[in-house]
Design a protein around this motif. Structure first.
Motif, PDB file in Angstrom:
ATOM      1  N   TYR A 148       6.247 -34.788 -42.864  1.00 25.07           N
ATOM      2  CA  TYR A 148       7.007 -33.857 -43.705  1.00 25.07           C
ATOM      3  C   TYR A 148       6.043 -32.962 -44.483  1.00 25.07           C
ATOM      4  CZ  TYR A 148      10.451 -32.147 -47.024  1.00 25.07           C
ATOM      5  OH  TYR A 148      11.261 -31.333 -47.780  1.00 25.07           O
ATOM      6  N   PRO A 149       6.288 -31.676 -44.583  1.00 23.02           N
ATOM      7  CA  PRO A 149       7.517 -30.936 -44.255  1.00 23.02           C
ATOM      8  C   PRO A 149       7.554 -30.381 -42.824  1.00 23.02           C
ATOM      9  CG  PRO A 149       6.060 -29.508 -45.475  1.00 23.02           C
ATOM     10  CD  PRO A 149       5.351 -30.832 -45.368  1.00 23.02           C
ATOM     11  N   TYR A 150       6.774 -30.969 -41.905  1.00 25.39           N
ATOM     12  CA  TYR A 150       6.799 -30.589 -40.488  1.00 25.39           C
ATOM     13  C   TYR A 150       6.476 -29.109 -40.285  1.00 25.39           C
ATOM     14  CZ  TYR A 150       9.401 -34.969 -40.685  1.00 25.39           C
ATOM     15  OH  TYR A 150       9.800 -36.263 -40.952  1.00 25.39           O
ATOM     16  N   ALA A 151       5.472 -28.654 -40.986  1.00 25.18           N
ATOM     17  CA  ALA A 151       5.092 -27.239 -40.916  1.00 25.18           C
ATOM     18  C   ALA A 151       4.517 -26.898 -39.548  1.00 25.18           C
ATOM     19  CB  ALA A 151       4.065 -26.933 -42.004  1.00 25.18           C
ATOM     20  N   LEU A 152       4.573 -25.617 -39.215  1.00 29.41           N
ATOM     21  CA  LEU A 152       3.970 -25.133 -37.984  1.00 29.41           C
ATOM     22  C   LEU A 152       2.469 -24.951 -38.181  1.00 29.41           C
ATOM     23  CD1 LEU A 152       6.626 -22.497 -36.868  1.00 29.41           C
ATOM     24  CD2 LEU A 152       6.130 -24.683 -35.763  1.00 29.41           C
ATOM     25  N   SER A 153       1.699 -25.416 -37.208  1.00 28.73           N
ATOM     26  CA  SER A 153       0.242 -25.338 -37.284  1.00 28.73           C
ATOM     27  C   SER A 153      -0.279 -24.453 -36.153  1.00 28.73           C
ATOM     28  CB  SER A 153      -0.359 -26.744 -37.177  1.00 28.73           C
ATOM     29  OG  SER A 153      -1.766 -26.695 -37.176  1.00 28.73           O
ATOM     30  N   PRO A 154      -1.067 -23.416 -36.461  1.00 25.90           N
ATOM     31  CA  PRO A 154      -1.540 -22.504 -35.425  1.00 25.90           C
ATOM     32  C   PRO A 154      -2.827 -22.995 -34.753  1.00 25.90           C
ATOM     33  CG  PRO A 154      -2.189 -21.689 -37.569  1.00 25.90           C
ATOM     34  CD  PRO A 154      -1.420 -22.961 -37.820  1.00 25.90           C
ATOM     35  N   HIS A 155      -2.935 -22.745 -33.468  1.00 25.52           N
ATOM     36  CA  HIS A 155      -4.123 -23.074 -32.681  1.00 25.52           C
ATOM     37  C   HIS A 155      -4.370 -21.940 -31.687  1.00 25.52           C
ATOM     38  CE1 HIS A 155      -3.946 -27.404 -33.924  1.00 25.52           C
ATOM     39  NE2 HIS A 155      -2.661 -27.111 -34.012  1.00 25.52           N
ATOM     40  N   ILE A 156      -5.574 -21.885 -31.165  1.00 21.35           N
ATOM     41  CA  ILE A 156      -5.928 -20.891 -30.159  1.00 21.35           C
ATOM     42  C   ILE A 156      -6.324 -21.604 -28.867  1.00 21.35           C
ATOM     43  CG2 ILE A 156      -7.655 -19.180 -29.451  1.00 21.35           C
ATOM     44  CD1 ILE A 156      -5.682 -17.970 -31.321  1.00 21.35           C
ATOM     45  N   PHE A 157      -5.708 -21.188 -27.764  1.00 26.91           N
ATOM     46  CA  PHE A 157      -6.128 -21.646 -26.441  1.00 26.91           C
ATOM     47  C   PHE A 157      -7.133 -20.641 -25.892  1.00 26.91           C
ATOM     48  CE2 PHE A 157      -5.533 -21.370 -21.774  1.00 26.91           C
ATOM     49  CZ  PHE A 157      -6.038 -22.619 -21.443  1.00 26.91           C
ATOM     50  N   PHE A 158      -8.299 -21.136 -25.491  1.00 28.71           N
ATOM     51  CA  PHE A 158      -9.421 -20.319 -25.031  1.00 28.71           C
ATOM     52  C   PHE A 158      -9.673 -20.615 -23.562  1.00 28.71           C
ATOM     53  CE2 PHE A 158     -13.951 -20.593 -24.030  1.00 28.71           C
ATOM     54  CZ  PHE A 158     -14.494 -19.404 -24.492  1.00 28.71           C
ATOM     55  N   ASP A 159      -9.780 -19.563 -22.750  1.00 30.40           N
ATOM     56  CA  ASP A 159     -10.001 -19.727 -21.311  1.00 30.40           C
ATOM     57  C   ASP A 159     -11.031 -18.691 -20.875  1.00 30.40           C
ATOM     58  OD1 ASP A 159      -8.528 -21.010 -18.702  1.00 30.40           O
ATOM     59  OD2 ASP A 159      -9.213 -18.971 -18.292  1.00 30.40           O
ATOM     60  N   GLN A 160     -12.111 -19.135 -20.275  1.00 30.20           N
ATOM     61  CA  GLN A 160     -13.198 -18.218 -19.915  1.00 30.20           C
ATOM     62  C   GLN A 160     -13.715 -18.515 -18.513  1.00 30.20           C
ATOM     63  OE1 GLN A 160     -17.397 -18.439 -21.685  1.00 30.20           O
ATOM     64  NE2 GLN A 160     -16.453 -16.785 -22.887  1.00 30.20           N
ATOM     65  N   LYS A 161     -13.899 -17.449 -17.733  1.00 30.53           N
ATOM     66  CA  LYS A 161     -14.447 -17.578 -16.385  1.00 30.53           C
ATOM     67  C   LYS A 161     -15.699 -16.716 -16.272  1.00 30.53           C
ATOM     68  CE  LYS A 161     -10.022 -18.715 -14.260  1.00 30.53           C
ATOM     69  NZ  LYS A 161      -8.987 -18.352 -13.264  1.00 30.53           N
ATOM     70  N   VAL A 162     -16.737 -17.319 -15.713  1.00 27.67           N
ATOM     71  CA  VAL A 162     -18.028 -16.647 -15.572  1.00 27.67           C
ATOM     72  C   VAL A 162     -18.460 -16.743 -14.108  1.00 27.67           C
ATOM     73  CG1 VAL A 162     -20.430 -16.560 -16.337  1.00 27.67           C
ATOM     74  CG2 VAL A 162     -18.646 -17.336 -17.920  1.00 27.67           C
ATOM     75  N   ILE A 163     -18.803 -15.614 -13.516  1.00 24.03           N
ATOM     76  CA  ILE A 163     -19.382 -15.598 -12.178  1.00 24.03           C
ATOM     77  C   ILE A 163     -20.882 -15.425 -12.347  1.00 24.03           C
ATOM     78  CG2 ILE A 163     -19.398 -14.513  -9.903  1.00 24.03           C
ATOM     79  CD1 ILE A 163     -16.747 -15.830 -10.659  1.00 24.03           C
ATOM     80  N   ALA A 164     -21.644 -16.461 -11.983  1.00 24.41           N
ATOM     81  CA  ALA A 164     -23.081 -16.457 -12.252  1.00 24.41           C
ATOM     82  C   ALA A 164     -23.856 -16.999 -11.062  1.00 24.41           C
ATOM     83  CB  ALA A 164     -23.386 -17.275 -13.505  1.00 24.41           C
ATOM     84  N   TYR A 165     -25.110 -16.555 -10.967  1.00 24.52           N
ATOM     85  CA  TYR A 165     -25.992 -16.988  -9.892  1.00 24.52           C
ATOM     86  C   TYR A 165     -27.354 -17.319 -10.484  1.00 24.52           C
ATOM     87  CZ  TYR A 165     -22.358 -14.713  -7.192  1.00 24.52           C
ATOM     88  OH  TYR A 165     -21.134 -14.345  -6.680  1.00 24.52           O
ATOM     89  N   SER A 166     -27.907 -18.444 -10.063  1.00 23.47           N
ATOM     90  CA  SER A 166     -29.194 -18.889 -10.580  1.00 23.47           C
ATOM     91  C   SER A 166     -29.862 -19.783  -9.532  1.00 23.47           C
ATOM     92  CB  SER A 166     -29.003 -19.656 -11.894  1.00 23.47           C
ATOM     93  OG  SER A 166     -30.216 -20.191 -12.353  1.00 23.47           O
ATOM     94  N   ASN A 167     -31.174 -19.783  -9.504  1.00 21.97           N
ATOM     95  CA  ASN A 167     -31.878 -20.693  -8.588  1.00 21.97           C
ATOM     96  C   ASN A 167     -32.534 -21.847  -9.343  1.00 21.97           C
ATOM     97  OD1 ASN A 167     -33.969 -19.342  -9.823  1.00 21.97           O
ATOM     98  ND2 ASN A 167     -35.105 -18.927  -7.927  1.00 21.97           N
ATOM     99  N   HIS A 168     -32.002 -22.118 -10.545  1.00 23.08           N
ATOM    100  CA  HIS A 168     -32.460 -23.293 -11.280  1.00 23.08           C
ATOM    101  C   HIS A 168     -31.270 -23.900 -12.025  1.00 23.08           C
ATOM    102  CE1 HIS A 168     -32.553 -20.971 -15.119  1.00 23.08           C
ATOM    103  NE2 HIS A 168     -32.908 -19.978 -14.323  1.00 23.08           N
ATOM    104  N   GLU A 169     -31.468 -24.996 -12.711  1.00 18.37           N
ATOM    105  CA  GLU A 169     -30.372 -25.706 -13.361  1.00 18.37           C
ATOM    106  C   GLU A 169     -29.730 -24.858 -14.458  1.00 18.37           C
ATOM    107  OE1 GLU A 169     -32.371 -29.262 -14.653  1.00 18.37           O
ATOM    108  OE2 GLU A 169     -31.471 -30.411 -13.018  1.00 18.37           O
ATOM    109  N   SER A 170     -28.409 -24.998 -14.594  1.00 17.79           N
ATOM    110  CA  SER A 170     -27.663 -24.264 -15.610  1.00 17.79           C
ATOM    111  C   SER A 170     -26.756 -25.221 -16.372  1.00 17.79           C
ATOM    112  CB  SER A 170     -26.820 -23.161 -14.957  1.00 17.79           C
ATOM    113  OG  SER A 170     -27.630 -22.262 -14.234  1.00 17.79           O
TER     114      SER A 170
END
Length: 218
Positions: free
Chosen positions: A31-53
């Motif tokens: 109580y009082p059961y208030a609304l709580s805001p959040h953010i959903f985050f979504d990210q896509k990366v196209i990457a190329y490497s010849n070593h560990e990432s």
């Protein structure tokens, strides 16, 4: 010969990175059961490497992530939260972040997919203005990044308030004078219920995106 050259000349190249964020509301369990805001985050990366990432998600000091997860070409990665000092050795450190999420090392090229949930808090010195801050940070790449975008979906905000742009709406004044949303930095484009920023052919980026809105739910 080419194998020997690639061994001696390490490279790290990001073709594109696209980030999407959206506000959603949950109801508190007590109580009082208030609304709580959040953010959903979504990210896509196209990457190329010849070593560990590693997958990398920086946090603004005031707005931590509740959880984070990552995949490379659909395969899940283990990801944990580190302090700035702990992450410094990896080279993934934004001037704006105090904590970062880092995955285990991987050697695949292709699509890196990251998701997280961030908290939302009132802007400094305000009661009815909430904000979300996202940090876009890519450095130490060997050629310019072709495209970087960030898109914030405002649909959950505008759809939650019927007739938001009409005079009989209780938030019409905020809407009319442009104080319902505050967006930084300048240079964004607005199409329908989304706002977006776009950079092309940049060598590096360490940028804060700040989005504020009138907290009608509080």
């Amino acid at each position: 010969m080419m194998i020997l050259l690639s061994f001696f000349f390490l490279y790290n190249y990001i073709k594109s990175t696209h980030t999407y964020a959206k506000l959603f509301l949950t109801r508190e369990k007590t109580y009082p059961y208030a609304l709580s805001p959040h953010i959903f985050f979504d990210q896509k990366v196209i990457a190329y490497s010849n070593h560990e990432s590693q997958a990398y998600i920086p946090e603004d000091p005031r707005y931590p992530a509740v959880w984070a997860r990552a995949w490379i070409n659909g395969h899940p990665l283990s990801i944990k939260k580190y302090t700035r000092a702990q992450a410094a050795e990896s080279g993934f450190v934004s001037r704006y972040s105090k904590y970062v999420w880092l995955s285990n090392y991987y050697e695949e090229n292709g699509e890196l997919h990251k998701q997280a949930e961030f908290v939302v808090l009132p802007a400094d010195g305000t009661q009815k203005i909430d904000e979300y801050v996202c940090i876009l940070n890519w450095e130490h790449v060997d050629r310019p990044i072709e495209e970087v975008t960030f898109t914030m979906d405002l649909g959950a905000i505008t759809m939650a308030i019927p007739g938001i742009g009409k005079q009989n709406n209780p938030y019409y004044v905020q809407w009319l004078y442009g104080t319902f949303f505050r967006l930084e930095p300048p240079g964004y484009q607005r199409v329908g219920s989304t706002v977006s920023w776009r950079w092309t052919h940049i060598q590096r980026i360490d940028q804060k995106i700040r989005i504020q809105w009138y907290a009608w739910y509080r």
